[in-house]
Structures are given as C-alpha cells and as structure tokens.
Design a protein around this motif. Structure first.
Motif, short mmCIF file in Angstrom:
data_model
loop_
_atom_site.label_atom_id
_atom_site.label_comp_id
_atom_site.label_asym_id
_atom_site.label_seq_id
_atom_site.Cartn_x
_atom_site.Cartn_y
_atom_site.Cartn_z
N THR A 1 0.83 -1.16 0.20
CA THR A 1 -0.51 -0.08 -0.15
C THR A 1 0.84 1.37 -0.44
N THR A 2 0.55 2.17 -0.78
CA THR A 2 1.47 3.41 -0.80
C THR A 2 0.77 4.58 -0.91
N VAL B 1 6.42 16.98 0.66
CA VAL B 1 5.73 16.51 1.50
C VAL B 1 5.81 16.77 2.86
N ARG B 2 5.15 17.29 3.15
CA ARG B 2 4.78 17.74 4.99
C ARG B 2 5.03 16.02 5.80
N ARG B 3 5.74 16.91 6.13
CA ARG B 3 5.93 15.53 7.56
C ARG B 3 4.41 15.11 7.93
N VAL B 4 3.97 16.35 8.54
CA VAL B 4 2.70 15.97 8.90
C VAL B 4 1.72 14.46 8.17
N ASP B 5 1.47 15.22 6.80
CA ASP B 5 1.31 14.19 5.86
C ASP B 5 1.87 12.49 5.52
N LEU B 6 3.01 12.91 5.77
CA LEU B 6 3.51 12.16 5.86
C LEU B 6 2.82 10.66 6.95
N LEU B 7 3.10 11.61 8.32
CA LEU B 7 2.52 10.85 9.42
C LEU B 7 1.34 10.21 9.54
N TYR B 8 0.26 10.97 8.50
CA TYR B 8 -0.88 10.54 8.67
C TYR B 8 -1.28 9.44 7.92
N ALA B 9 -0.60 9.80 6.96
CA ALA B 9 -0.44 8.18 6.04
C ALA B 9 -0.01 7.40 5.90
N LEU B 10 1.38 7.64 7.08
CA LEU B 10 1.34 6.04 7.77
C LEU B 10 0.79 5.54 8.52
N LEU B 11 -0.03 5.46 9.34
CA LEU B 11 -1.05 5.41 10.53
C LEU B 11 -2.11 5.18 10.20
N VAL B 12 -2.61 5.82 9.32
CA VAL B 12 -4.13 6.52 8.59
C VAL B 12 -4.19 4.78 7.46
N SER B 13 -3.44 4.87 6.42
CA SER B 13 -2.98 4.30 5.51
C SER B 13 -2.80 3.42 5.32
N SER B 14 -1.64 3.11 6.17
CA SER B 14 -1.02 2.42 6.07
C SER B 14 0.17 2.46 5.14
N ALA B 15 0.77 3.37 4.64
CA ALA B 15 2.08 3.65 3.20
C ALA B 15 2.89 3.55 3.29
N ASP C 1 5.19 3.53 0.81
CA ASP C 1 6.38 4.97 0.59
C ASP C 1 6.56 5.77 1.84
N ALA C 2 5.35 6.51 2.44
CA ALA C 2 5.80 6.84 3.98
C ALA C 2 6.50 7.03 4.62
N ALA C 3 6.96 5.31 4.81
CA ALA C 3 7.63 4.92 5.91
C ALA C 3 8.80 5.35 5.98
N SER C 4 9.09 4.99 4.22
CA SER C 4 10.45 4.85 3.76
C SER C 4 11.58 6.21 3.86
N VAL C 5 10.08 7.19 3.16
CA VAL C 5 10.67 8.79 2.54
C VAL C 5 11.44 9.34 4.98
N ILE C 6 10.52 8.41 5.54
CA ILE C 6 10.46 9.23 7.23
C ILE C 6 11.36 8.64 7.55
N GLY C 7 11.66 7.11 7.39
CA GLY C 7 12.78 6.69 7.75
C GLY C 7 14.59 7.19 6.97
N TRP C 8 14.44 7.16 5.94
CA TRP C 8 15.59 8.54 4.63
C TRP C 8 15.40 9.76 6.10
N ALA D 1 11.71 0.04 7.83
CA ALA D 1 11.21 1.05 8.40
C ALA D 1 9.43 -0.08 8.22
N HIS D 2 8.86 -0.56 7.36
CA HIS D 2 7.85 -0.96 6.90
C HIS D 2 7.06 -1.68 7.68
N GLY D 3 8.24 -2.98 7.54
CA GLY D 3 6.77 -4.36 8.10
C GLY D 3 7.14 -5.20 6.39
N LEU D 4 6.71 -4.51 5.27
CA LEU D 4 6.59 -4.82 4.15
C LEU D 4 7.31 -5.84 3.56
#
Length: 426
Positions: free
Chosen positions: A108-109, A118-132, A134-141, A171-174
């Motif tokens: 899922t991305t 992209v804003r960090r807060v949007d990455l965080l919402y995508a990470l936890l709400v829709s389990s994205a 790609d957001a996890a990888s960008v946060i990790g980097w 960073a995501h568990g995929l």
C-alpha cells in the motif's frame, strides 16, 4: 499538533517503566485465556496500560513477523526526533529502488514520487491511517539520513525500551525477512507510542485529506479501514482509542489496540491471526477485561489489620490497629490483597484512643493501590496509672481507717477520765 518533546517522552517513559516494573514483580497473576484463539500458535499479549500489569499472555515471548506494526516504531522515531512536522521533505532519488521494491511487493502506498515535496505531518497520517509503505521509507530516510542508518536507530530504540526478541530490517514491515518482534516486545513499543499525544491523535483518525503537492495537483483523501473504529462494523467498540493493523502472508493478520473505559486503559497485541478472527478476538478480549476487572473495597475501618507489642500494661499484650480510612483498588475478584506496615517494634502504655501509630501500604496482586494511617480504637492504660490509682485508693482507705481508730481511741480515753473523776474517795 507538535507537543512539548520533554512531556511526550516523560509520559512514554512512565508507561514503559510500568511495563518493566510489572515484569520484575514476582507471583503476579496471568489469567487463563477466556477465549479460544484462531490457532494455538497465535500470539496474544493483553496488559493494563495504567500499571503495566500483564493480564493475558499466549506465546507472547516468541519472535514473530509483525508486518505493518513495524510502522509504530517508525512513527515513534519521527515524533521523538524533534523535527518540524509542518516542514517539508523532498523525496530523494536514493529511494527509487525502494519504491520499486514496494510496488513489486504490492505494498500500500500514498503515491509518492521522486522529487515530490511533502509535509512530514502528511507522511505521518499516511503512515498510520492508510499504512502507506512509501511514507515509512521517506520518514526513515528523513530521520536517519539513510534507510540503513534509520534501521539501526529502530533497533537501538527497541533495546532502550527493553525489547529482547525484536529485530527490525525495514521501516514498514512489508518485507518479512528477519523483521520480527514478540507480542510482549511490541507492547513496550506500543506503550511508548501511546504516551505520545500526537501518535494517539493521528492513529485514531478515521479519514484525512492529503493536500496538493508539486507533483499532485489535487487533494486526495485517505481513510482507515479498521473495523474496531468503524461505527458501522459489527466489531466496532466505542472504547477503542487507537489501533494499528498489519498483514503479510507470513505474518498473518496482526493488530495493536488501546482501549479506555471508566478511567482504565488496556493495551492488546495479537500476532498471527486471520481475517475471520482477528477483530472478533480483539473485541472479545477487551470486553472480557472491562467486564472482569473493577473497583473493589480492599480495606475497611472496622477490621483489625495488625498489632504492635505493648509494654507497661499487664492487661493487654498488644495494641490492635485499624485503617484510619478505607482503601479501594481496581482488579480481578481473585486478586489477593496483601500489606506492608511501617510500625514501631513496640509502644509503651498509655496509648490513647484514635492515636496514629504507623501506616499500612495496600497491594492488590502485588501492585500498590494505596496507603492509610493505622489507628487505635480504644485506650490502653499503663500499669503506672493503674497502680497509682490503686495506691491513692489504698492511702485513702488507710487514712480513713487511721482516722477511725484515732476517733475511737479518743472516745475511749475520754470515758476513762470521766469515770476516774466520778469515783468516790475512801
């Protein structure tokens, strides 16, 4: 959105310390599983998030694949990094292959592209709400400077939290390969996350609108599909405060949930379940916890709690002590009540009624629930006072007897003189 960093880490520390302390306490009850899980190999860990007390444990110390539950640690490290959540990140070319790997794994991305701002807060919402992923990888980097460096941070933070059976490899568990944790370890990570108000707010969000970016002209909506927080679902529970799910073929269905009701909070980790059972089990186990545990009276003010040796009082060898105030606690009906006392080895009479002689600490199943003063319900009179009274009474009696004898003697003496005066001369 951005909360004081010290406050967040302090709350998280309290929760994780509670878990660490509970693990060290001896002889605490772990209750029988109230349900039959989807399989005997399923891992379950239910704990009281207020105290850290283990409630239920099944295969809880065994390393398992954890799928997207990995993203809890990714979110935690972002929130603990101190980075501005409203600041922008530009997706780097270094993640080109990572994005291809995510796509090849059907992950899922949120549709991120190389060069997108992209804003960090949007990455965080995508990470936890829709389990994205790609957001996890960008946060990790962004947080680690590179994905390998970020993975090192993940494992170091897990060790700090007391995790003993956890190894993160992404960073995501995929990617399952080597990315494992035990249910008990995940409870420690989840407790640290739950101690962060931003994490709770974001993970409890049902839907979120991603704003337009330099590479996405239109806003996009993302939504949670978790049935525990969906009011139209048969698995809905109003007491759920936040939940994170995960799935891969090897990991099966996994979930971490926090539930709060009537001022009491439980955390639940389930690993290796299946689609047909996961959320039903979550609801059943949390329902059982709230139904089985409750507030109960532990100590009243009319029952002797302990005694202390009494000296200088022949009639009573010890002083009986009672709780000055009642004590209640939250627990299971089968939990054992125990005490520790702070008392002198002995006391000397006289001891007054209502006198405070020490304190009692009350424990329920090994956990401290309250303290109360220890007081007397009667007076204990000293031998000195008793003997003094007896002496005074005896003296009074002796004085009265002496006075009586003196009076009688005087009377007798007066009678003899009178007789001598009336005797005729010869």
């Amino acid at each position: 959105m951005v909360h004081n960093k010290f406050f967040r880490r302090s709350v998280a520390l309290v929760l994780t310390l509670a878990l660490a302390v509970s693990a060290a306490l001896p002889g605490l009850a772990v209750y029988p599983m109230p349900i039959q899980t989807a399989s005997d190999t399923e891992a379950v860990y239910l704990f009281n998030a207020d105290t850290g007390k283990t409630i239920l444990a099944q295969n809880a110390d065994q390393p398992r694949y954890v799928a997207s539950l990995t993203k809890m640690m990714t979110a935690l490290l972002l929130l603990e990094s101190g980075k501005d959540l409203n600041g922008e990140v530009t997706v780097p070319t270094e993640l080109t292959q990572e994005f291809k790997d995510i796509q090849n794994a059907n992950g899922t991305t949120m549709g991120l592209r190389i060069g997108e701002k992209v804003r960090r807060v949007d990455l965080l919402y995508a990470l936890l709400v829709s389990s994205a992923n790609d957001a996890a990888s960008v946060i990790g980097w962004d947080v680690g400077g590179s994905l390998p460096a970020f993975i090192q941070q993940m494992n170091a933070r897990a060790a700090e939290l007391g995790c003993k059976n956890t190894t993160f490899t992404c960073a995501h568990g995929l990617y399952d390969y080597g990315n494992v944790a035990s249910a008990e370890d995940l409870s420690k990570i989840a407790a640290a996350c739950y101690g962060n108000q931003t994490f709770v707010q974001v993970s409890a969000t049902a839907a979120y609108t991603l704003p337009a970016t330099n590479l996405h002209q239109n806003e996009r909506s993302i939504a949670s599909t978790n049935p525990l927080t969906d009011s139209g679902s048969q698995y809905y529970r109003s007491y759920i405060r936040c939940v994170k799910g995960g799935f891969t073929t090897l990991a099966g269905r996994c979930a971490v949930a926090f539930a709060e009701k009537d001022g009491h909070t439980y955390g639940l980790v389930i690993l290796g379940s299946d689609t047909a059972h996961l959320y039903a089990e979550c609801g059943q186990l949390l329902d059982w916890a709230f139904e089985s545990f409750g507030d109960r009276a532990l100590v009243d003010t009319n029952t002797v709690l302990t005694t202390v040796d009494l000296t200088k009082c022949r009639t009573q060898p010890a002083v009986e002590l009672y709780a000055a105030t009642p004590v209640s606690g939250y627990g299971h009906p089968d939990d054992r009540v125990t005490y520790s006392f702070d008392l002198p080895e002995k006391v000397s009479a006289t001891v007054k009624e209502g006198q405070v002689l020490g304190t009692a600490t009350v424990y329920l199943d090994g956990y401290e629930v309250g303290q109360t003063d220890l007081v007397t319900h009667r007076e204990y009179i000293s031998d000195f006072r008793t003997d003094s009274k007896a002496t005074v009474l005896l003296l009074c009696v002796l004085v009265l007897l002496l006075a009586g004898l003196t009076f009688v003697t005087l009377l007798c003496g007066t009678g003899d003189v009178t007789l001598r005066r009336r005797r005729p001369r010869r």
